[in-house]
Design an enzyme around this catalytic site. Structure first.
Site, PDB file in Angstrom:
ATOM      1  N   ASN A  18       0.755  -1.222   0.038  1.00 12.97           N
ATOM      2  CA  ASN A  18       0.100   0.042  -0.037  1.00 12.97           C
ATOM      3  C   ASN A  18       1.097   1.139   0.088  1.00 12.97           C
ATOM      4  O   ASN A  18       1.511   1.580   1.025  1.00 12.97           O
ATOM      5  CB  ASN A  18      -0.860  -0.015   1.293  1.00 12.97           C
ATOM      6  CG  ASN A  18      -1.798   1.095   1.259  1.00 12.97           C
ATOM      7  OD1 ASN A  18      -1.858   2.006   0.501  1.00 12.97           O
ATOM      8  ND2 ASN A  18      -2.538   1.037   2.322  1.00 12.97           N
ATOM      9  N   ARG A  64      -2.543  -2.043  -3.167  1.00  8.37           N
ATOM     10  CA  ARG A  64      -3.837  -1.262  -3.454  1.00  8.37           C
ATOM     11  C   ARG A  64      -3.794  -0.298  -4.336  1.00  8.37           C
ATOM     12  O   ARG A  64      -2.300   0.454  -4.307  1.00  8.37           O
ATOM     13  CB  ARG A  64      -3.635  -0.842  -1.980  1.00  8.37           C
ATOM     14  CG  ARG A  64      -4.969   0.142  -1.800  1.00  8.37           C
ATOM     15  CD  ARG A  64      -4.978   0.670  -0.255  1.00  8.37           C
ATOM     16  NE  ARG A  64      -6.392   1.598  -0.322  1.00  8.37           N
ATOM     17  CZ  ARG A  64      -6.884   2.009   1.041  1.00  8.37           C
ATOM     18  NH1 ARG A  64      -5.910   1.706   2.047  1.00  8.37           N
ATOM     19  NH2 ARG A  64      -7.924   2.379   1.175  1.00  8.37           N
ATOM     20  N   HIS A  87     -12.692   3.608  -0.502  1.00  6.71           N
ATOM     21  CA  HIS A  87     -12.676   2.790   0.606  1.00  6.71           C
ATOM     22  C   HIS A  87     -13.508   1.062   0.327  1.00  6.71           C
ATOM     23  O   HIS A  87     -13.991   0.754   1.071  1.00  6.71           O
ATOM     24  CB  HIS A  87     -13.387   3.249   1.544  1.00  6.71           C
ATOM     25  CG  HIS A  87     -12.785   4.479   2.450  1.00  6.71           C
ATOM     26  ND1 HIS A  87     -13.484   5.467   2.771  1.00  6.71           N
ATOM     27  CD2 HIS A  87     -11.454   4.607   2.648  1.00  6.71           C
ATOM     28  CE1 HIS A  87     -12.488   6.301   3.266  1.00  6.71           C
ATOM     29  NE2 HIS A  87     -11.086   5.807   3.155  1.00  6.71           N
ATOM     30  N   ARG A 142      -9.683  16.540   5.400  1.00  8.37           N
ATOM     31  CA  ARG A 142     -10.449  16.863   4.120  1.00  8.37           C
ATOM     32  C   ARG A 142     -11.919  17.407   4.262  1.00  8.37           C
ATOM     33  O   ARG A 142     -12.520  16.995   5.546  1.00  8.37           O
ATOM     34  CB  ARG A 142     -10.521  15.547   3.102  1.00  8.37           C
ATOM     35  CG  ARG A 142      -9.346  15.247   2.550  1.00  8.37           C
ATOM     36  CD  ARG A 142      -9.500  13.905   2.033  1.00  8.37           C
ATOM     37  NE  ARG A 142      -8.519  12.642   2.607  1.00  8.37           N
ATOM     38  CZ  ARG A 142      -8.791  11.537   2.241  1.00  8.37           C
ATOM     39  NH1 ARG A 142      -9.690  10.986   1.619  1.00  8.37           N
ATOM     40  NH2 ARG A 142      -7.984  10.768   2.940  1.00  8.37           N
ATOM     41  N   GLU A 194      -8.227  -4.048   5.210  1.00  9.64           N
ATOM     42  CA  GLU A 194      -8.046  -3.776   3.546  1.00  9.64           C
ATOM     43  C   GLU A 194      -6.916  -4.879   3.417  1.00  9.64           C
ATOM     44  O   GLU A 194      -7.090  -5.246   2.091  1.00  9.64           O
ATOM     45  CB  GLU A 194      -7.772  -2.510   3.341  1.00  9.64           C
ATOM     46  CG  GLU A 194      -9.028  -1.560   3.628  1.00  9.64           C
ATOM     47  CD  GLU A 194      -8.594  -0.137   4.110  1.00  9.64           C
ATOM     48  OE1 GLU A 194      -8.110  -0.009   5.206  1.00  9.64           O
ATOM     49  OE2 GLU A 194      -9.150   0.837   3.526  1.00  9.64           O
TER      50      GLU A 194
END
Ligand code: ADP
Length: 407
Positions: free
Chosen positions: A8, A90, A178, A238, A376
Site C-alpha cells: 500500500n 492497493r 474505501h 479533508r 483492507e
C-alpha cells in the site's frame, strides 16, 4: 513457505504485509517505510506486533518510492525465508470499468496511468512499486486491487453529476472509494450476521479518511465519496461535501491557485480546519476548546445527515456498521452518532457499546448496530490468492470468493 506480499504505497510511506498461504491466509509480518525522501525509517513487526526490525536511512538512499520498494524487497529477502509467489497492490483508481481486481501486465499499467488525472495524489504512488517489480521481477504475479471496484455495482443514475453528460463519458462521475474496506466488512457480516447483513446496511468507515456506503444484498448501492475522496462526510483534514460555489468564490475573490485550493481542501480542512486544533478525534475529545466541540458536533451532524440520504437510497435500514479508527475505537463517538439514527428506530446498548462488542444495539433496536474492525490488507491478500487460484474466473462480490482463507 509460499507467501503473498501486500503493498500500500502513499506519497511518503510504503506500507506492506506478508501473508503465508499454507492452510489459509496467515499474516506473518507488517511493515512501514515512512519518511521517504525526508527521514526514511523502516519498521517491521510480527503479526502480533513484536518489533522485528527498525532501521533509519539517509534521505538520499531512499529518495522516492521506487527506491523504497527495492529496499523493502531486499530486507524481506534477507530476513524472511518465505518464497514470494505474488504481490497484491492497493490501487486507488480502477476507472469506470474495473469491477474486480486484475492481474497486472504492461498494458494494465498503461491503462491505469491514464487515470492519474482522476487521482493525482494517489495513483502515481500506487503504480510506482508496480513498475519497479515489473522491471526487476517480471515473472512475479502482481495483482491490482482497486478502491473503486466494489462500487461499480451502482446504478448509473447514482454515478452522474448534473453537468453536461459528455463529462461523464470523459470520466467525471461518482466512483466511490474505501471499496476494499467495505468489501471486507461485507464478508465479515456474512459470517457474523448472514441474515441481517444481507439486507439494507450502512457501513461507516470513520478513520482519518471517512466515508459511508449503503449496501443492499451485499452490493454497494451508494457511497458518500464521489469523483474524488474529498466528497461526503468531513474527515481529519479533508472538507467533505462542499457547495462548488465556495470553490468559485475562493478562486475568484481570494485569487487562489488550483494547488492552493487543493492544499486547503485536502490538508487544511475537515476536523483540523474547523477546530483549529487537530485532525485527530482523540485530541478533540480531550479538549474543552470551543473549536474542538464545533468540529466534533459538525462531524456527528454530517454523518447523521448522510445516513439519512443513504437509508433513502436503500429504502430503509436493517443494520448500521462502524469501522476504521474512530468507528472501531471510540464508544463516545459511536454513542453520539447512534443518537442521530434514533429516528430510524436504532438504539445503542450503552454497556455493549462501552465494551466494544460486535453487536452494540439494544435488544429493542429496530436496526442492528455492529462494530466490525476492517482489514483492507487481508482483503487484498484474499483477492491476490483467489486470482492465483482461479485466474480465469477471478473474484468479485461478497458472495463469490470462498477460496480457503483465514486470518
Ligand atoms: P487511516 O484512515 O489513516 O487508515 P484509521 O482508520 O487508522 O486511519 O483512523 C485513524 C483515526 O482514528 C485517528 O486520526 C483518530 O482520529 C481516530 N482514532 C483512533 N483511535 C481512536 C480512539 N480511541 N478514539 C477516538 N478516535 C480514535
Amino acid at each position: 513457505m509460499e507467501t503473498i506480499l501486500v503493498v500500500n504505497a502513499g506519497s511518503s510511506s510504503l506500507k506492506f504485509q506478508v501473508f503465508g498461504i499454507a492452510g489459509g491466509l496467515n499474516r506473518l509480518l507488517k511493515g512501514n517505510l515512512e519518511g521517504i525522501g525526508t527521514a526514511p525509517h523502516l519498521t517491521i513487526k510480527s503479526a502480533s506486533g513484536e518489533r522485528v526490525l527498525t532501521e533509519d536511512f539517509p534521505s538520499d538512499i531512499v529518495p522516492d518510492l521506487p527506491a523504497a520498494m527495492r529496499l523493502v524487497g531486499e530486507r524481506l529477502r534477507e530476513r524472511h525465508q518465505g518464497q514470494l509467489i505474488a504481490v497484491g497492490h492497493r490501487v486507488v483508481h480502477g476507472g469506470p470499468n474495473h469491477i474486480r481486481p486484475a492481474r497486472i501486465d504492461e498494458g494494465l499499467v498503461r491503462e491505469l496511468e491514464r487515470y492519474t488525472p482522476l487521482a493525482p495524489l494517489h495513483q502515481p504512488n500506487n503504480l510506482a512499486p508496480i513498475r519497479v517489480l515489473l522491471e526487476r521481477r517480471p515473472e512475479l504475479v502482481q495483482v491490482a486491487c482497486f478502491d473503486t471496484a466494489f462500487h461499480r455495482t451502482h446504478d448509473r443514475i447514482a454515478d452522474h453529476y448534473a453537468i453536461p453528460v459528455h463529462y461523464f463519458e470523459e470520466g467525471v462521475r461518482r466512483y466511490g472509494f474505501h471499496g476494499l474496506s467495505y468489501e471486507y466488512v461485507a464478508e465479515r457480516l456474512a459470517e457474523i450476521a448472514p441474515n441481517v447483513g444481507g439486507g439494507r446496511v450502512i457501513v461507516a468507515h470513520l478513520g482519518s479518511g471517512a466515508s459511508m456506503c449503503a449496501l443492499n444484498a451485499w452490493r454497494s448501492v451508494e457511497s458518500t465519496m464521489g469523483f474524488t475522496a474529498l466528497d461526503g462526510v468531513p474527515m481529519g483534514t479533508r472538507c467533505g461535501q462542499i457547495d462548488p460555489g465556495v470553490l468559485l468564490y475562493l478562486l475568484m475573490q481570494h485569487r487562489m491557485s488550483a494547488s492552493q485550493l487543493q492544499d486547503l481542501l485536502y490538508k487544511e480542512s475537515g476536523l483540523k480546519g474547523l477546530s483549529g486544533i487537530s485532525n485527530d478525534v482523540r485530541n478533540l475529545l480531550a479538549s474543552d476548546a470551543p473549536g474542538a466541540m464545533l468540529a466534533l458536533d459538525h462531524f456527528v451532524y454530517r454523518i447523521g445527515l448522510n445516513a439519512g440520504a443513504l437509508a433513502a437510497a436503500i429504502g430503509g435500514l436493517d443494520a448500521f456498521v462502524f469501522t476504521a479508527g474512530v468507528g472501531e475505537n471510540s464508544p463516545i463517538m459511536r454513542a453520539r452518532i447512534g443518537e442521530k439514527l434514533g429516528w430510524l428506530g436504532a438504539s445503542l446498548d450503552p454497556a455493549r457499546n462501552e465494551a466494544g462488542d460486535v453487536l452494540i444495539s439494544s435488544d429493542r433496536s429496530k436496526v442492528a448496530i455492529y462494530v466490525v474492525p476492517t482489514d483492507e490488507e487481508l482483503m487484498i491478500a484474499r483477492h491476490t490468492l483467489a486470482l492465483i487460484a482461479a485466474p480465469i474466473t477471478g473474484t468479485n462480490g461478497p458472495n463469490s470468493r470462498k477460496v480457503g482463507y483465514d486470518s
